[in-house]
Design an enzyme around this catalytic site. Structure first.
Site, PDB file in Angstrom:
ATOM      1  CG  ASP A 228      -2.175   0.857   1.208  1.00 40.75           C
ATOM      2  OD1 ASP A 228      -1.788   2.321   1.016  1.00 40.75           O
ATOM      3  OD2 ASP A 228      -3.122   0.527   1.327  1.00 40.75           O
TER       4      ASP A 228
ATOM      5  CG  ASN B 143     -12.393  -0.391   4.686  1.00 38.47           C
ATOM      6  OD1 ASN B 143     -12.584  -0.566   5.698  1.00 38.47           O
ATOM      7  ND2 ASN B 143     -11.170   0.449   4.232  1.00 38.47           N
TER       8      ASN B 143
ATOM      9  CD  GLN C 221     -14.870  -0.388  -1.592  1.00 35.37           C
ATOM     10  OE1 GLN C 221     -15.973  -0.491  -1.273  1.00 35.37           O
ATOM     11  NE2 GLN C 221     -14.376  -1.046  -2.753  1.00 35.37           N
TER      12      GLN C 221
ATOM     13  CG  HIS D   8      -8.861  -3.179  -1.613  1.00 41.28           C
ATOM     14  ND1 HIS D   8      -9.575  -2.308  -2.211  1.00 41.28           N
ATOM     15  CD2 HIS D   8      -8.729  -2.058  -0.353  1.00 41.28           C
ATOM     16  CE1 HIS D   8      -9.938  -1.207  -1.691  1.00 41.28           C
ATOM     17  NE2 HIS D   8      -9.325  -1.252  -0.626  1.00 41.28           N
TER      18      HIS D   8
ATOM     19  CG  HIS E  60      -6.699  -2.437   3.973  1.00 39.29           C
ATOM     20  ND1 HIS E  60      -5.759  -1.482   3.379  1.00 39.29           N
ATOM     21  CD2 HIS E  60      -7.870  -2.210   3.289  1.00 39.29           C
ATOM     22  CE1 HIS E  60      -6.838  -0.378   2.713  1.00 39.29           C
ATOM     23  NE2 HIS E  60      -7.803  -1.011   2.756  1.00 39.29           N
TER      24      HIS E  60
HETATM   25  P1  AMP Z   1      -9.822   1.543   0.764  1.00 46.84           P
HETATM   26  O1  AMP Z   1      -9.851   2.832   1.470  1.00 46.84           O
HETATM   27  O2  AMP Z   1     -10.114   0.416   1.703  1.00 46.84           O
HETATM   28  O3  AMP Z   1     -10.438   1.658  -0.389  1.00 46.84           O
HETATM   29  O4  AMP Z   1      -7.981   1.333   0.522  1.00 46.84           O
HETATM   30  C1  AMP Z   1      -7.516   1.818  -0.672  1.00 46.84           C
HETATM   31  C2  AMP Z   1      -6.053   1.645  -0.351  1.00 46.84           C
HETATM   32  O5  AMP Z   1      -5.305   1.865  -1.517  1.00 46.84           O
HETATM   33  C3  AMP Z   1      -5.615   2.760   0.671  1.00 46.84           C
HETATM   34  O6  AMP Z   1      -4.767   2.301   1.749  1.00 46.84           O
HETATM   35  C4  AMP Z   1      -4.486   3.638  -0.345  1.00 46.84           C
HETATM   36  O7  AMP Z   1      -3.370   3.994   0.290  1.00 46.84           O
HETATM   37  C5  AMP Z   1      -4.207   2.527  -1.303  1.00 46.84           C
HETATM   38  N1  AMP Z   1      -3.812   2.853  -2.634  1.00 46.84           N
HETATM   39  C6  AMP Z   1      -4.336   3.892  -3.450  1.00 46.84           C
HETATM   40  N2  AMP Z   1      -3.703   4.011  -4.589  1.00 46.84           N
HETATM   41  C7  AMP Z   1      -2.705   3.079  -4.511  1.00 46.84           C
HETATM   42  C8  AMP Z   1      -1.638   2.806  -5.525  1.00 46.84           C
HETATM   43  N3  AMP Z   1      -1.406   3.190  -6.780  1.00 46.84           N
HETATM   44  N4  AMP Z   1      -0.755   1.516  -5.064  1.00 46.84           N
HETATM   45  C9  AMP Z   1      -0.704   1.106  -3.872  1.00 46.84           C
HETATM   46  N5  AMP Z   1      -1.835   1.485  -2.955  1.00 46.84           N
HETATM   47  C10 AMP Z   1      -2.470   2.341  -3.340  1.00 46.84           C
END
Ligand code: AMP
Ligand code: ZN
Length: 136
Positions: free
Chosen positions: A30, A86, A93, A99, A101
């Protein structure tokens, strides 16, 4: 989904720090980690969230989560793991491609993956128990 960030990362069209990949999933670090080693399990096929993810992919994703945290606990030397998933903006989310975590935890890391416990009221308990009658 042509405009989905995680579809593009999963397909390798956008670079990522990949720690595991197979035919169906990519696991990458992440970019905004809660702790050192925070990673995301992303299926290569698009589903917005858990509601939409086919059961067979759900099963494989959580089996992969077990495999990843088992290996990564040894690699990172962490003390525990949070699995966070999420669904919907109200739940935090931000990327609408399912996805999981994988968040390594280290004693005293203060990562703050917590909530303030309330109290289960008799009203809520009875309301919910009445509503689930016959649902499952
Ligand atoms: P969520 O809030 O559960 O949708 O989590 C999305 C996650 O994606 C967050 O923890 C971000 O830091 C992560 N994220 C967003 N863009 C990228 C990316 N290009 N590469 C890696 N992680 C990312
Ligand atoms: Zn997608």
């Amino acid at each position: 989904m042509s405009d989905c960030l995680f579809c593009k990362i999963a397909a390798g069209e956008i670079p990522s720090a990949t720690i595991y990949e197979d035919e169906e999933f990519r696991v990458f670090l992440d970019l905004g980690p809660a702790t050192k080693g925070h990673a995301l399990i992303v299926p290569k096929t698009h589903a917005a969230n858990l509601y939409e993810l086919p059961d067979e992919v759900v099963a494989k994703a959580f089996i992969l989560a077990k495999k990843m945290i088992t290996a990564m606990t040894k690699v990172l030397g962490c003390d525990g793991y949070n699995i966070v998933q999420n669904n919907g903006e109200a739940a935090g989310q931000t990327v609408h491609h399912f996805h999981i975590h994988l968040i390594p935890r280290y004693e005293g890391d203060n990562a703050g993956i917590l909530w303030t416990p309330g109290t289960l009221s008799d009203e809520d308990k009875e309301d919910i128990l009445a509503k689930v009658q016959g649902v499952f």
